[in-house]
Structures are given as C-alpha cells and as structure tokens.
Write a protein that holds these residues in place. Structure first.
Motif, PDB file in Angstrom:
ATOM      1  N   GLY A  35     -13.409  29.584  15.643  1.00 20.44           N
ATOM      2  CA  GLY A  35     -12.547  28.572  15.068  1.00 20.44           C
ATOM      3  C   GLY A  35     -12.416  28.725  13.576  1.00 20.44           C
ATOM      4  O   GLY A  35     -12.729  29.751  13.001  1.00 20.44           O
ATOM      5  N   ALA A  36     -11.963  27.660  12.948  1.00 18.72           N
ATOM      6  CA  ALA A  36     -11.767  27.702  11.512  1.00 18.72           C
ATOM      7  C   ALA A  36     -12.182  26.381  10.893  1.00 18.72           C
ATOM      8  O   ALA A  36     -12.038  25.326  11.487  1.00 18.72           O
ATOM      9  CB  ALA A  36     -10.314  27.995  11.191  1.00 18.72           C
ATOM     10  N   LEU A  37     -12.667  26.471   9.690  1.00 22.51           N
ATOM     11  CA  LEU A  37     -13.022  25.304   8.899  1.00 22.51           C
ATOM     12  C   LEU A  37     -12.044  25.264   7.737  1.00 22.51           C
ATOM     13  O   LEU A  37     -11.973  26.201   6.950  1.00 22.51           O
ATOM     14  CB  LEU A  37     -14.464  25.426   8.394  1.00 22.51           C
ATOM     15  CG  LEU A  37     -15.009  24.228   7.637  1.00 22.51           C
ATOM     16  CD1 LEU A  37     -15.212  23.060   8.585  1.00 22.51           C
ATOM     17  CD2 LEU A  37     -16.331  24.573   6.979  1.00 22.51           C
ATOM     18  N   GLU A  38     -11.256  24.207   7.660  1.00 22.15           N
ATOM     19  CA  GLU A  38     -10.272  24.070   6.595  1.00 22.15           C
ATOM     20  C   GLU A  38     -10.928  23.381   5.411  1.00 22.15           C
ATOM     21  O   GLU A  38     -11.549  22.333   5.566  1.00 22.15           O
ATOM     22  CB  GLU A  38      -9.076  23.262   7.090  1.00 22.15           C
ATOM     23  CG  GLU A  38      -8.360  23.919   8.248  1.00 22.15           C
ATOM     24  CD  GLU A  38      -7.316  23.011   8.876  1.00 22.15           C
ATOM     25  OE1 GLU A  38      -7.010  21.953   8.292  1.00 22.15           O
ATOM     26  OE2 GLU A  38      -6.827  23.363   9.946  1.00 22.15           O
ATOM     27  N   THR A  51     -13.274  18.657   0.457  1.00 21.62           N
ATOM     28  CA  THR A  51     -13.285  18.059   1.786  1.00 21.62           C
ATOM     29  C   THR A  51     -13.085  19.170   2.806  1.00 21.62           C
ATOM     30  O   THR A  51     -12.296  20.082   2.585  1.00 21.62           O
ATOM     31  CB  THR A  51     -12.146  17.027   1.916  1.00 21.62           C
ATOM     32  OG1 THR A  51     -12.289  16.049   0.888  1.00 21.62           O
ATOM     33  CG2 THR A  51     -12.171  16.339   3.258  1.00 21.62           C
ATOM     34  N   VAL A  52     -13.817  19.083   3.922  1.00 24.56           N
ATOM     35  CA  VAL A  52     -13.685  20.075   4.990  1.00 24.56           C
ATOM     36  C   VAL A  52     -13.270  19.377   6.275  1.00 24.56           C
ATOM     37  O   VAL A  52     -13.596  18.208   6.496  1.00 24.56           O
ATOM     38  CB  VAL A  52     -14.988  20.881   5.202  1.00 24.56           C
ATOM     39  CG1 VAL A  52     -15.317  21.696   3.985  1.00 24.56           C
ATOM     40  CG2 VAL A  52     -16.142  19.978   5.553  1.00 24.56           C
ATOM     41  N   THR A  86     -13.047  16.710  12.983  1.00 25.00           N
ATOM     42  CA  THR A  86     -14.307  16.344  12.371  1.00 25.00           C
ATOM     43  C   THR A  86     -14.154  16.603  10.882  1.00 25.00           C
ATOM     44  O   THR A  86     -13.719  17.676  10.476  1.00 25.00           O
ATOM     45  CB  THR A  86     -15.457  17.188  12.958  1.00 25.00           C
ATOM     46  OG1 THR A  86     -15.446  17.029  14.377  1.00 25.00           O
ATOM     47  CG2 THR A  86     -16.792  16.752  12.423  1.00 25.00           C
ATOM     48  N   THR A  87     -14.523  15.595  10.058  1.00 19.86           N
ATOM     49  CA  THR A  87     -14.273  15.673   8.626  1.00 19.86           C
ATOM     50  C   THR A  87     -15.532  15.349   7.833  1.00 19.86           C
ATOM     51  O   THR A  87     -16.350  14.530   8.245  1.00 19.86           O
ATOM     52  CB  THR A  87     -13.162  14.674   8.224  1.00 19.86           C
ATOM     53  OG1 THR A  87     -12.045  14.882   9.070  1.00 19.86           O
ATOM     54  CG2 THR A  87     -12.740  14.849   6.795  1.00 19.86           C
ATOM     55  N   GLU A 102     -18.496  30.971   1.134  1.00 20.80           N
ATOM     56  CA  GLU A 102     -18.297  30.612   2.533  1.00 20.80           C
ATOM     57  C   GLU A 102     -18.974  29.277   2.810  1.00 20.80           C
ATOM     58  O   GLU A 102     -20.163  29.102   2.536  1.00 20.80           O
ATOM     59  CB  GLU A 102     -18.861  31.697   3.448  1.00 20.80           C
ATOM     60  CG  GLU A 102     -18.604  31.410   4.910  1.00 20.80           C
ATOM     61  CD  GLU A 102     -19.156  32.482   5.822  1.00 20.80           C
ATOM     62  OE1 GLU A 102     -18.385  33.018   6.615  1.00 20.80           O
ATOM     63  OE2 GLU A 102     -20.364  32.777   5.727  1.00 20.80           O
ATOM     64  N   ILE A 103     -18.200  28.338   3.356  1.00 18.53           N
ATOM     65  CA  ILE A 103     -18.708  27.031   3.756  1.00 18.53           C
ATOM     66  C   ILE A 103     -18.774  27.049   5.283  1.00 18.53           C
ATOM     67  O   ILE A 103     -17.820  27.446   5.944  1.00 18.53           O
ATOM     68  CB  ILE A 103     -17.780  25.902   3.264  1.00 18.53           C
ATOM     69  CG1 ILE A 103     -17.497  26.038   1.768  1.00 18.53           C
ATOM     70  CG2 ILE A 103     -18.378  24.544   3.593  1.00 18.53           C
ATOM     71  CD1 ILE A 103     -18.704  26.033   0.871  1.00 18.53           C
TER      72      ILE A 103
END
Length: 177
Positions: A35-38, A51-52, A86-87, A102-103
């Motif tokens: 997946g990806a984390l924005e 914010t992620v 999810t935030t 990288e987060i």
C-alpha cells in the motif's frame, strides 16, 4: 556460432523470467511493505507539523506510525473521517536536516506496513522566491528591459549593414578597395 548465441539468449531469458516470477523476499521479523502512506504536506520545514493518511488498514483500523527517520519518533494513527482511512500526525523536530525521509505505519490488526516519503527543506513552498524579469547575461533578444541599449544595438547593426553594402558595391564596380 549462431546456435551458441541462441542458446545463451534463451538461457538469459529463462533466468530473467524466473527472477521476475519469484516473490520479493520478506525481511526477517518484518511484514512486507504494502500500500501507500500519504504524507501531507509532502515537503516541510523543520518545526512544522506533518499529517499522514492511509487506506491500507481497513474500516476501523488503528495503526502505529514511525517517524524516527526524521527524529520525530512514534505517533498514533486513528480511523479518519473518510471511508477506511486511518489518519495521524507528528511534529518535525526543529533540528531535522534537509533530505528525504521514509515514514512508516504498521496496521494494528493485520500487521501490514505502509510507507511514504517526507521531504524536509530549509524554505517552505509558500516562502520560495521565484525569478522575475529577463536574465542579464549579455546575450538575448531585442526586447530587453533597456530601450536605450536596444536602440544603440539596432543603430550599430544598421551602420554595419550600410557599410558592408557600400563596400560590396564599390568592389562590384571595380573601383578597388
């Protein structure tokens, strides 16, 4: 010779196909990153908040975020306002150095890991100054910022053209140069 080339080409293609078909290796003790984390904003100045958001954890999935790469440590992610999102967020430390970090977030229920990049810069995008006007390199178009210099250049070209025409005309008549 041609037979050897075909044999080597066939072997190379078979090895390449086997390499593409094999699954990516999993790291020992870690789930694979999927997946990806924005990350919003994608570019921050040290001291700002980031914010992620991810949809990889499902409807009520909570997650644990890790921003240790940039020096912010761990932070919680909770179900957000959007469907299946999810935030969470964290503060980028004032001591953070410019670069790309990288987060990572790990979903609580499934153990899925998602990652995204955060760029730390010294100036924010809204503070950046963009160049205006013409570039003063000494070479350029006739529509420069100074009309006096433009007129002087046009006059010099006209004098050179007139002088060249006069010399060519004298030479053609046979007056000698």
């Amino acid at each position: 010779m041609r037979r050897t080339a075909r044999l080597l080409t066939g072997t190379a293609l078979a090895v390449a196909a086997a390499g593409l078909a094999s699954p990516a290796p999993a790291y020992a003790g870690e789930a694979r990153v999927t997946g990806a984390l924005e990350v919003y904003p994608s570019s921050v100045v040290p001291g700002e908040r980031a914010t992620v958001r991810t949809a990889a954890c499902g409807e009520d999935g909570a997650a644990a975020g890790d921003a240790s790469a940039v020096g912010a440590g761990e932070f919680p992610l909770a179900p957000g306002s959007g469907e299946g999102e999810t935030t969470g967020g964290f503060q980028v430390p004032p001591s953070a150095q410019p670069g790309t970090y990288e987060i990572v977030a790990t979903c609580g229920g499934s153990g899925k890991r998602v990652a995204g990049d955060l760029v730390v810069t010294l100036t924010s995008a809204r503070e950046q100054v963009y160049p205006r006007g013409s570039v003063k390199t000494g070479v350029g178009g006739a529509l420069g910022p100074d009309p006096v210099q433009t007129a002087a250049g046009v006059a010099a070209l006209a004098v050179a053209a007139a002088g060249g025409t006069w010399l060519l005309h004298r030479r053609a008549r046979g007056d000698g140069i």
